[in-house]
Design an enzyme around this catalytic site. Structure first.
Site, PDB file in Angstrom:
ATOM      1  N   ARG A 130      38.648  42.070  36.517  1.00 44.26           N
ATOM      2  CA  ARG A 130      37.749  42.486  37.608  1.00 44.26           C
ATOM      3  C   ARG A 130      36.525  43.142  36.974  1.00 44.26           C
ATOM      4  O   ARG A 130      36.671  44.048  36.163  1.00 44.26           O
ATOM      5  CB  ARG A 130      38.404  43.484  38.555  1.00 44.26           C
ATOM      6  CG  ARG A 130      37.360  44.217  39.412  1.00 44.26           C
ATOM      7  CD  ARG A 130      37.927  45.067  40.508  1.00 44.26           C
ATOM      8  NE  ARG A 130      38.437  44.251  41.588  1.00 44.26           N
ATOM      9  CZ  ARG A 130      38.635  44.699  42.829  1.00 44.26           C
ATOM     10  NH1 ARG A 130      38.367  45.945  43.137  1.00 44.26           N
ATOM     11  NH2 ARG A 130      39.119  43.906  43.755  1.00 44.26           N
ATOM     12  N   HIS A 187      35.263  36.378  44.869  1.00 43.09           N
ATOM     13  CA  HIS A 187      36.520  37.139  44.984  1.00 43.09           C
ATOM     14  C   HIS A 187      37.625  36.167  45.428  1.00 43.09           C
ATOM     15  O   HIS A 187      38.125  36.246  46.550  1.00 43.09           O
ATOM     16  CB  HIS A 187      36.327  38.275  45.993  1.00 43.09           C
ATOM     17  CG  HIS A 187      37.381  39.332  45.939  1.00 43.09           C
ATOM     18  ND1 HIS A 187      38.371  39.378  44.974  1.00 43.09           N
ATOM     19  CD2 HIS A 187      37.617  40.413  46.748  1.00 43.09           C
ATOM     20  CE1 HIS A 187      39.153  40.421  45.182  1.00 43.09           C
ATOM     21  NE2 HIS A 187      38.713  41.066  46.254  1.00 43.09           N
ATOM     22  N   GLN A 241      41.266  37.068  46.948  1.00 40.00           N
ATOM     23  CA  GLN A 241      41.170  37.572  48.325  1.00 40.00           C
ATOM     24  C   GLN A 241      41.261  36.424  49.336  1.00 40.00           C
ATOM     25  O   GLN A 241      41.846  36.559  50.413  1.00 40.00           O
ATOM     26  CB  GLN A 241      39.831  38.308  48.486  1.00 40.00           C
ATOM     27  CG  GLN A 241      39.549  38.853  49.867  1.00 40.00           C
ATOM     28  CD  GLN A 241      40.298  40.134  50.169  1.00 40.00           C
ATOM     29  OE1 GLN A 241      40.314  41.050  49.369  1.00 40.00           O
ATOM     30  NE2 GLN A 241      40.936  40.203  51.334  1.00 40.00           N
ATOM     31  N   ASP A 255      32.276  43.012  55.636  1.00 42.18           N
ATOM     32  CA  ASP A 255      32.556  43.706  54.376  1.00 42.18           C
ATOM     33  C   ASP A 255      31.541  44.839  54.253  1.00 42.18           C
ATOM     34  O   ASP A 255      30.527  44.886  54.973  1.00 42.18           O
ATOM     35  CB  ASP A 255      32.445  42.689  53.210  1.00 42.18           C
ATOM     36  CG  ASP A 255      32.842  43.263  51.851  1.00 42.18           C
ATOM     37  OD1 ASP A 255      33.451  44.355  51.807  1.00 42.18           O
ATOM     38  OD2 ASP A 255      32.543  42.610  50.833  1.00 42.18           O
ATOM     39  N   CYS A 265      38.085  42.655  54.047  1.00 48.58           N
ATOM     40  CA  CYS A 265      38.833  42.694  52.776  1.00 48.58           C
ATOM     41  C   CYS A 265      39.286  44.103  52.432  1.00 48.58           C
ATOM     42  O   CYS A 265      40.243  44.273  51.676  1.00 48.58           O
ATOM     43  CB  CYS A 265      37.976  42.118  51.655  1.00 48.58           C
ATOM     44  SG  CYS A 265      36.393  42.963  51.484  1.00 48.58           S
ATOM     45  N   ARG A 297      47.605  40.220  50.208  1.00 50.32           N
ATOM     46  CA  ARG A 297      47.048  40.176  48.848  1.00 50.32           C
ATOM     47  C   ARG A 297      48.179  40.067  47.822  1.00 50.32           C
ATOM     48  O   ARG A 297      48.086  39.358  46.835  1.00 50.32           O
ATOM     49  CB  ARG A 297      46.221  41.436  48.544  1.00 50.32           C
ATOM     50  CG  ARG A 297      44.963  41.622  49.364  1.00 50.32           C
ATOM     51  CD  ARG A 297      43.928  40.546  49.173  1.00 50.32           C
ATOM     52  NE  ARG A 297      43.619  40.287  47.761  1.00 50.32           N
ATOM     53  CZ  ARG A 297      42.890  41.072  46.957  1.00 50.32           C
ATOM     54  NH1 ARG A 297      42.368  42.187  47.415  1.00 50.32           N
ATOM     55  NH2 ARG A 297      42.655  40.741  45.693  1.00 50.32           N
TER      56      ARG A 297
HETATM   57  N1   CP Z   1      39.984  43.918  48.843  1.00 52.35           N
HETATM   58  C1   CP Z   1      40.025  44.393  47.576  1.00 52.35           C
HETATM   59  O1   CP Z   1      39.776  43.682  46.596  1.00 52.35           O
HETATM   60  O2   CP Z   1      40.426  45.689  47.497  1.00 52.35           O
HETATM   61  P1   CP Z   1      40.420  46.586  46.177  1.00 52.35           P
HETATM   62  O3   CP Z   1      38.976  46.807  45.792  1.00 52.35           O
HETATM   63  O4   CP Z   1      41.112  47.862  46.576  1.00 52.35           O
HETATM   64  O5   CP Z   1      41.153  45.862  45.096  1.00 52.35           O
HETATM   65  N1  NVA Z   2      31.980  43.226  48.318  1.00 47.52           N
HETATM   66  C1  NVA Z   2      32.894  44.269  47.929  1.00 47.52           C
HETATM   67  C2  NVA Z   2      34.309  43.765  47.980  1.00 47.52           C
HETATM   68  C3  NVA Z   2      35.342  44.809  47.646  1.00 47.52           C
HETATM   69  C4  NVA Z   2      36.737  44.270  47.707  1.00 47.52           C
HETATM   70  C5  NVA Z   2      32.534  44.776  46.547  1.00 47.52           C
HETATM   71  O1  NVA Z   2      32.273  43.963  45.658  1.00 47.52           O
HETATM   72  O2  NVA Z   2      32.509  45.996  46.370  1.00 47.52           O
END
Ligand code: CP
Ligand code: NVA
Length: 330
Positions: free
Chosen positions: A108, A135, A138, A231, A272, A317
């Site tokens: 990540r 992502h 997700q 989001d 999400c 998830r």
């Molecule tokens: N939705 C999601 O990816 O959550 P986190 O940032 O908590 O992993």
């Molecule tokens: N768009 C958000 C998604 C988090 C799961 C980010 O990248 O912070």
């Protein structure tokens, strides 16, 4: 039709066929049943995985950890800033080292090019746990959640409200196109996905019976939608100075009772997470003080309503990440 993605990395959904995506959604449902029935499924005993996080996480990290442990694997977590990658060791060298020690690598972080470079050099499957552009894990959870609500995916209209150029919106556009769904991005013109990605998705949708619509009209976006999705307005890695501009631009696209009222009768609300639907967070409280708003991308009323499936989505998830790991490592 038999699907086999063993040995492959999971970097973005553009790399997968519609059948492969459907297979992962159905496999996630199978793992959910096993977990709920209490049936052990330590199918990957003896394997080890590493989770490389350059940004924070609750759901993704916990899903990889618990999913990995349920499958019988050893799991190492490297938190933001705690590995040598970047400062003292190149991405390429990090990949070659971790690939000698582990059977799979989750990443990540920032650019999609980083996760792609890890995958080119690791020699083991690499999973994208969120980049600036995409992502994908997700999406498998999200489509499982939609399938649980409607019993089908093709032909449904999913509208994303707000910052429609972020990783989640991009990924929703791809997955909807792949699955014959009608994707609508609803937001200001400046926050629309890149034209090149839109064209690619339009071409895919033309083959699957889906469609892609970009609109700045809330009425057009909400009308007849089966899924209303939003989001956060400023994503991880973006500067905090963007809040003022995003609040100004995106407030008209807040998901509230009026928006939900324009959608299909059986509409569901998805996010999400994490979400700014109240002021019970340090950022939420700070924004409330500075800009005088107590809710951002979604109102607390919609978030807490019976139409909201956000916690099913969060649970999914774990089942879907388990399916992705199993399918690529078995
Ligand atoms: N939705 C999601 O990816 O959550 P986190 O940032 O908590 O992993
Ligand atoms: N768009 C958000 C998604 C988090 C799961 C980010 O990248 O912070």
């Amino acid at each position: 039709m038999s699907v086999d993605i063993a040995g492959r990395s999971f970097l973005k959904l553009l790399d997968f066929t519609s059948d492969e995506i459907r297979y992962l959604i159905d496999l996630s449902a199978d793992f959910k049943r096993l977990k709920h029935d209490g049936t052990p499924h330590r199918y990957l005993e003896g394997k080890n995985i590493v989770l490389l996080f350059e940004k924070t996480s609750t759901r993704t990290r916990c899903s990889f950890e618990v999913g990995g442990m349920d499958l019988g694997m050893g799991v190492t977590y490297l938190d933001p800033g705690s590995s040598q990658m970047g400062a003292k060791e190149s991405i390429e060298d990090t990949a070659r080292v971790l690939g000698r020690i582990y059977d799979g690598i989750e990443y990540r972080g920032f650019g999609q090019d980083i996760v792609e470079e890890l995958a080119r050099n690791a020699g083991v499957p690499v999973w994208n746990g969120l980049t600036t552009e995409f992502h994908p894990t997700q999406m498998i959870a999200d489509m499982l959640t939609v399938q649980e609500s409607f019993g089908r995916l093709d032909g449904l209209k999913l509208t994303f409200f707000g910052d429609a150029r972020n990783n989640v919106a991009n990924s929703l556009m791809v997955v909807c196109a792949k699955l014959g769904m009608h994707f609508c991005a609803c937001g200001p013109k400046q926050n629309m996905p890149e034209p090149e990605l839109v064209s690619t998705c339009e071409e895919i949708a033309a083959q699957t019976g889906g469609s892609v619509t970009l609109t700045d009209s809330v009425e057009e976006g909400a009308s007849g939608a089966h899924v209303i999705y939003t989001d956060i307005w400023v994503s991880m890695g973006e500067p905090a100075e963007l809040w003022a501009e995003r609040i100004r631009l995106l407030s008209p696209y807040q998901v509230n009772a009026a928006v939900m009222g324009m959608a299909a009768d059986d509409v569901i609300f998805m996010h999400c997470l994490p979400s700014f639907h109240d002021t019970k967070t340090t950022i939420g409280a700070d924004i409330s003080k500075r800009f005088g708003i107590d809710e951002m991308e979604v109102t607390d009323e919609v978030f807490e309503s019976s139409r909201s499936v956000v916690f099913d989505e969060a649970e999914n998830r774990m089942h879907s990440i388990k399916a992705i790991m199993y399918a690529t490592l078995k």
